[in-house]
Design a protein around this motif. Structure first.
Motif: not given
Lengths: 222, 222
Positions: A120, A7, A33
């Motif tokens: 997030t 990521i 993700r």
């Protein structure tokens, strides 16, 4: 083919990318993700974390410790831990120092708060944490300066995973513009040597969606 | 002589004690009150943490990763990581799982809150954290049960550092009476096999000042 799931701004994924590049091992890189907790990914790695490396023979490896030792055993041609048991102990000590202590005290406070919370969507960054991260980074840059002045590379005469771990963590903090290079010229000099290594180039080309890198991030003469 | 600095109910120190005992390597054990930040100790280990191991030749080792790999390289007669690169990767994966994931999700929430906060006089235990620890332990006991049912030991046919890491963390939680053995018979059966190993006996004799162990803690038939 070898595949690495990573990521953006994951320091641990960068450790693996640098390790592979230094050993001249090619791999496909895929963004995972992790917060979406994709079922196919959880089946590969129940912790749901990156880095996750899938070897050409299908072997699945997670965690920096596991990946580092596996690659050293399987691809010893370019040793990155050291030549003797004692040298390896020193490299591993610094690997733990930078990957865990720096990671906790600096990276999580800066990249965790400023970047991961945003992607997030898990709340507002904590200004206390960011302040702590910006303060702690000085101590670690002092330590890097101390090591780089007394040795050729951080763990000794040879470039090693100690340099890789420190540079990987610094690089993600640097992407956010939070490394006070001006106050730490010796650490800057050591980092500029790392930046000019071919293994490091792809990291300098990384583009994080929505966050342009500051100009000095890519600059070899920063 | 070999010396290990530890602190009561430090799971990581217990990993090292078990590792040494399984390899039949003797050592002096000293309690280091890490929160006093004793200068002589900080000179040996700038992180100020235990375990710290001093080898007979004066080599100073910190961190589970460093100690594990050093002792495996120097004392390979009783291998505790596995015989092949792949087996070692699986043992290391579980070592990281139990030492870091279990450590964060269970041990820190229970031993950290109920014991370390008390000895270091750093505030009241968080009941939220304790509740989380007591909930999380079920998930890990399920995982141990799953592994122990499908393999002879956690990482495969041989007793390994995966068993050591899981047992070390469980043992400190068990000292506080927080392992729900009744709901996890397979995990209990695996732990009873560990308890009867000679390497484990000294841990069962541990006495934490001010906190008597519950009766079942020492009992091999618990």
């Amino acid at each position: 083919m070898r595949t690495l799931y990573h990521i953006w701004l994951s320091a641990q994924s960068r450790i693996v990318r640098l390790l592979l590049a230094e050993k001249d091992l090619h791999c496909d890189i895929k963004v995972e993700r992790v917060w979406e907790r994709r079922e196919e990914f959880l089946a590969l790695n129940p912790t749901g974390e990156v880095p996750l490396l899938i070897e050409p023979d299908g072997t699945t490896l997670t965690d920096v410790w596991v990946i580092v030792e596996y690659m050293e055993e399987m691809h010893p041609e370019v040793p990155l831990l050291g030549d003797t048991t004692l040298a390896r102990a020193e490299t591993r000590r610094l690997l733990v120092w930078f990957d865990q202590k720096f990671g906790r005290e600096v990276t999580e406070n800066l990249v965790g708060e400023k970047f991961m919370k945003r992607v997030t969507r898990s709340g507002q960054p904590s200004s206390d944490a960011i302040r702590a991260g910006r303060q702690n980074v000085h101590y670690h840059l002092d330590y890097i300066s101390y090591l780089a002045e007394s040795r050729r590379w951080l763990a000794g005469d040879e470039f090693s995973l100690a340099d890789i771990a420190a540079a990987a963590h610094l690089s993600v903090v640097d992407y956010l513009g939070d490394v006070p290079w001006d106050s730490h010229p010796e650490a800057r000099q050591w980092y500029s040597r790392i930046k000019s290594r071919p293994s490091f180039r792809p990291l300098l080309e990384d583009h994080v969606p929505g966050i342009p890198a500051p100009a000095h991030y890519r600059d070899l003469d920063f």
